[in-house]
Design a protein around this motif. Structure first.
Motif, PDB file in Angstrom:
ATOM      1  N   PRO A 159      -5.581   8.118  42.280  1.00 59.19           N
ATOM      2  CA  PRO A 159      -6.703   8.579  43.302  1.00 59.19           C
ATOM      3  C   PRO A 159      -6.143   9.417  44.531  1.00 59.19           C
ATOM      4  O   PRO A 159      -6.893  10.486  44.731  1.00 59.19           O
ATOM      5  N   ALA A 160      -5.034   9.386  45.051  1.00 58.82           N
ATOM      6  CA  ALA A 160      -4.466   9.897  46.170  1.00 58.82           C
ATOM      7  C   ALA A 160      -4.176  11.287  45.697  1.00 58.82           C
ATOM      8  O   ALA A 160      -4.417  12.415  46.498  1.00 58.82           O
ATOM      9  N   VAL A 161      -3.506  11.575  44.468  1.00 56.74           N
ATOM     10  CA  VAL A 161      -3.264  12.865  43.969  1.00 56.74           C
ATOM     11  C   VAL A 161      -4.487  13.655  43.733  1.00 56.74           C
ATOM     12  O   VAL A 161      -4.514  15.041  43.835  1.00 56.74           O
ATOM     13  N   HIS A 162      -5.348  13.162  43.138  1.00 54.21           N
ATOM     14  CA  HIS A 162      -6.695  13.744  42.943  1.00 54.21           C
ATOM     15  C   HIS A 162      -7.408  14.237  44.030  1.00 54.21           C
ATOM     16  O   HIS A 162      -7.788  15.674  44.072  1.00 54.21           O
ATOM     17  N   ASP A 163      -7.118  13.862  45.056  1.00 53.44           N
ATOM     18  CA  ASP A 163      -7.508  14.182  46.265  1.00 53.44           C
ATOM     19  C   ASP A 163      -7.078  15.467  46.739  1.00 53.44           C
ATOM     20  O   ASP A 163      -7.390  16.413  47.418  1.00 53.44           O
ATOM     21  N   LEU A 164      -5.458  15.072  46.677  1.00 56.97           N
ATOM     22  CA  LEU A 164      -4.697  16.415  47.090  1.00 56.97           C
ATOM     23  C   LEU A 164      -4.854  17.568  46.258  1.00 56.97           C
ATOM     24  O   LEU A 164      -4.713  18.623  46.691  1.00 56.97           O
ATOM     25  N   GLN A 165      -5.146  17.245  44.862  1.00 58.95           N
ATOM     26  CA  GLN A 165      -5.457  18.529  43.988  1.00 58.95           C
ATOM     27  C   GLN A 165      -6.849  19.126  44.353  1.00 58.95           C
ATOM     28  O   GLN A 165      -6.679  20.395  44.413  1.00 58.95           O
ATOM     29  N   TYR A 166      -7.561  18.195  44.807  1.00 63.05           N
ATOM     30  CA  TYR A 166      -8.881  19.060  45.229  1.00 63.05           C
ATOM     31  C   TYR A 166      -8.589  19.929  46.518  1.00 63.05           C
ATOM     32  O   TYR A 166      -9.260  21.098  46.766  1.00 63.05           O
ATOM     33  N   ARG A 167      -7.677  19.256  47.515  1.00 56.55           N
ATOM     34  CA  ARG A 167      -7.380  20.209  48.639  1.00 56.55           C
ATOM     35  C   ARG A 167      -6.636  21.410  48.406  1.00 56.55           C
ATOM     36  O   ARG A 167      -6.804  22.494  48.889  1.00 56.55           O
ATOM     37  N   SER A 168      -5.803  21.306  47.566  1.00 53.68           N
ATOM     38  CA  SER A 168      -4.627  22.255  47.096  1.00 53.68           C
ATOM     39  C   SER A 168      -5.813  23.457  46.455  1.00 53.68           C
ATOM     40  O   SER A 168      -5.504  24.729  46.521  1.00 53.68           O
ATOM     41  N   PHE A 169      -6.452  23.063  45.481  1.00 49.82           N
ATOM     42  CA  PHE A 169      -7.257  23.999  44.846  1.00 49.82           C
ATOM     43  C   PHE A 169      -8.394  24.912  45.851  1.00 49.82           C
ATOM     44  O   PHE A 169      -8.388  25.957  45.859  1.00 49.82           O
ATOM     45  N   ASN A 170      -8.848  24.110  46.771  1.00 54.55           N
ATOM     46  CA  ASN A 170      -9.737  24.931  47.869  1.00 54.55           C
ATOM     47  C   ASN A 170      -8.830  25.809  48.660  1.00 54.55           C
ATOM     48  O   ASN A 170      -9.086  26.945  49.035  1.00 54.55           O
ATOM     49  N   ALA A 171      -7.653  25.222  48.889  1.00 58.86           N
ATOM     50  CA  ALA A 171      -6.650  26.002  49.752  1.00 58.86           C
ATOM     51  C   ALA A 171      -6.278  27.382  49.136  1.00 58.86           C
ATOM     52  O   ALA A 171      -6.036  28.560  49.947  1.00 58.86           O
ATOM     53  N   ALA A 172      -5.875  27.430  47.838  1.00 58.13           N
ATOM     54  CA  ALA A 172      -5.786  28.506  47.276  1.00 58.13           C
ATOM     55  C   ALA A 172      -6.877  29.428  47.157  1.00 58.13           C
ATOM     56  O   ALA A 172      -6.670  30.608  47.175  1.00 58.13           O
ATOM     57  N   ARG A 173      -8.156  29.053  46.851  1.00 56.74           N
ATOM     58  CA  ARG A 173      -9.271  30.110  46.883  1.00 56.74           C
ATOM     59  C   ARG A 173      -9.476  30.344  48.233  1.00 56.74           C
ATOM     60  O   ARG A 173      -9.774  31.878  48.482  1.00 56.74           O
ATOM     61  N   GLU A 174      -9.249  29.540  49.328  1.00 60.99           N
ATOM     62  CA  GLU A 174      -9.291  30.037  50.625  1.00 60.99           C
ATOM     63  C   GLU A 174      -8.193  31.213  51.357  1.00 60.99           C
ATOM     64  O   GLU A 174      -8.720  32.016  51.838  1.00 60.99           O
ATOM     65  N   LEU A 175      -7.132  31.048  50.646  1.00 60.97           N
ATOM     66  CA  LEU A 175      -6.279  31.982  50.757  1.00 60.97           C
ATOM     67  C   LEU A 175      -6.620  33.268  50.525  1.00 60.97           C
ATOM     68  O   LEU A 175      -6.376  34.349  51.146  1.00 60.97           O
ATOM     69  N   VAL A 176      -7.577  33.617  49.632  1.00 57.60           N
ATOM     70  CA  VAL A 176      -7.730  34.946  49.276  1.00 57.60           C
ATOM     71  C   VAL A 176      -9.033  35.408  49.269  1.00 57.60           C
ATOM     72  O   VAL A 176      -9.756  36.540  49.429  1.00 57.60           O
ATOM     73  N   LEU A 177     -10.117  34.282  49.424  1.00 55.89           N
ATOM     74  CA  LEU A 177     -11.597  34.636  49.783  1.00 55.89           C
ATOM     75  C   LEU A 177     -12.138  34.247  51.122  1.00 55.89           C
ATOM     76  O   LEU A 177     -13.190  34.876  51.288  1.00 55.89           O
ATOM     77  N   ASP A 178     -11.225  33.413  51.890  1.00 62.72           N
ATOM     78  CA  ASP A 178     -11.581  33.110  53.239  1.00 62.72           C
ATOM     79  C   ASP A 178     -12.572  32.061  53.367  1.00 62.72           C
ATOM     80  O   ASP A 178     -13.746  32.135  54.316  1.00 62.72           O
ATOM     81  N   GLU A 179     -13.098  31.436  52.292  1.00 61.69           N
ATOM     82  CA  GLU A 179     -14.243  30.605  52.339  1.00 61.69           C
ATOM     83  C   GLU A 179     -13.849  29.659  51.000  1.00 61.69           C
ATOM     84  O   GLU A 179     -13.186  29.840  50.151  1.00 61.69           O
ATOM     85  N   LYS A 180     -14.863  28.356  51.247  1.00 61.25           N
ATOM     86  CA  LYS A 180     -14.604  27.402  50.323  1.00 61.25           C
ATOM     87  C   LYS A 180     -15.402  27.805  49.184  1.00 61.25           C
ATOM     88  O   LYS A 180     -16.381  28.566  49.159  1.00 61.25           O
ATOM     89  N   PRO A 181     -14.734  27.501  47.783  1.00 60.89           N
ATOM     90  CA  PRO A 181     -15.507  27.859  46.406  1.00 60.89           C
ATOM     91  C   PRO A 181     -16.875  27.104  46.210  1.00 60.89           C
ATOM     92  O   PRO A 181     -17.053  25.760  46.837  1.00 60.89           O
TER      93      PRO A 181
END
Length: 342
Positions: free
Chosen positions: A320-342
């Motif tokens: 459960p803890a790692v799935h939450d971390l994955q979600y935040r990492s996914f969003n962070a990767a998209r924000e790095l280049v899109l500057d917005e949440k997917p």
């Protein structure tokens, strides 16, 4: 009688797990497909929580002692003006290949290189494994730490293939000739974002260019061409842009994620990237794997605890803890280049 554990994969997490189990009295074998050990990725960040996991795995603090990462400044890619500042706290960065060799040293005799499983049969009493060199073995538990394309996840647990999240990261190194003392990155421009961290005691800038471009991932695009997206950038990131025009050696990797609902079944489990590969945007992947290994080492060697219960408990604690971390990492990767949440 000590438990016999097969660890599949001699990456960072597999070696750490082998050591954690070994010092607790388990009989450990590490099977590594590659004929010799090597590590790519160039650098790794370790938070205080990750270092605590390494401590639980029996490694001395001298293994990761480096200068803290300090501060990161965000600069506008068009004006070069700073727009935000973050403090990393006690996070440190060190060479991934150096860390792997230090993890390997105390367990070198436990590693069999050039071999991988071709069948895994769990009969509830033990796990029978046949290897591609014709040998066989019987184990009380089998743990797959064999990475994003894990054979154990796909063939022993029926798990999914990795998901391409649509981004890539290009890594390269630049000498810190200007004596900068902080990390930095730009705001997004043309589907890309440039940044660096201090490495090698501050002597080197470990640079990363995240890209999410309809034109492609730029595996073969010269860095000098990509540098034009940041033309006119001043300050330390301008120094990085100038270095890009000299075409330093680089590594380009498509960012993939693994999300699976089954981490353990019977006497077989997965850990690290095999269970939860994620974007490097938050610098949490390897560290989360060390936390997996610490929990597995404790539970698999707990007196009187059946292997099946130990692995089921590991999954309940970590997934459960790692799935939450994955979600935040996914969003962070998209924000790095899109500057917005997917």
């Amino acid at each position: 009688m000590s438990r016999r554990v097969l660890v599949v994969g001699a990456g960072l997490v597999g070696l750490g797990l082998a050591h954690g189990l070994h010092i607790r009295g388990a009989e450990v074998t590490v099977a590594e497909r590659a004929p010799e050990l090597s590590e790519v990725g160039w650098a790794i960040t370790l938070s205080e929580r990750h270092r605590n996991a390494l401590d639980r795995l029996g490694y001395p603090p001298s293994l990761w002692q480096r200068e803290p990462m300090g501060y990161e400044y965000i600069f506008d890619a068009h004006t070069s003006l700073p727009v935000n500042t973050f403090e990393f706290g006690p996070t440190v960065m060190l060479e991934r290949s150096l860390l792997q060799m230090r993890l390997l040293d105390p367990v070198r005799d436990l590693v069999r290189t050039g071999t991988a499983p071709v069948s895994v049969e769990d009969d509830a009493a033990a796990v029978g494994v046949r290897f591609d060199d014709g040998t066989t073995g019987e184990y009380d538990a089998v743990i797959g730490t064999d990475g994003v394309h894990s054979w154990i996840r796909r063939n022993a647990l029926g798990g999914p293939a990795p998901l391409d999240i649509g981004c890539a990261v290009i890594r390269f190194r630049v000498p810190n000739e200007i004596g900068v003392t902080f990390a930095a990155r730009t705001t997004p421009v043309q589907g890309s974002r440039l940044g660096y961290f201090l490495n090698d005691g501050g002597r080197t800038l470990h640079c990363m260019l995240f890209v999410n471009d309809p034109a492609g991932r730029h595996h073969d695009t010269p860095l000098s061409t990509l540098a034009e997206r940041f033309a006119g950038l001043k300050g330390p990131l301008g120094h990085v842009v100038e270095a890009m025009r000299l075409e330093p050696d680089r590594l380009c990797v498509d960012i993939k994620q693994v999300t699976t609902s089954v981490w353990a079944r019977g006497r077989v489990a997965i850990a690290g990237d095999a269970a939860h590969a994620m974007s490097p945007a938050l610098g949490q992947g390897a560290g989360a794997g060390f936390e997996d290994a610490a929990v597995l080492s404790d539970l698999l060697t707990a007196p009187g605890l059946p292997v099946e219960h130990a692995l089921a408990g590991y999954e309940q604690i970590r997934r459960p803890a790692v799935h939450d971390l994955q979600y935040r990492s996914f969003n962070a990767a998209r924000e790095l280049v899109l500057d917005e949440k997917p």
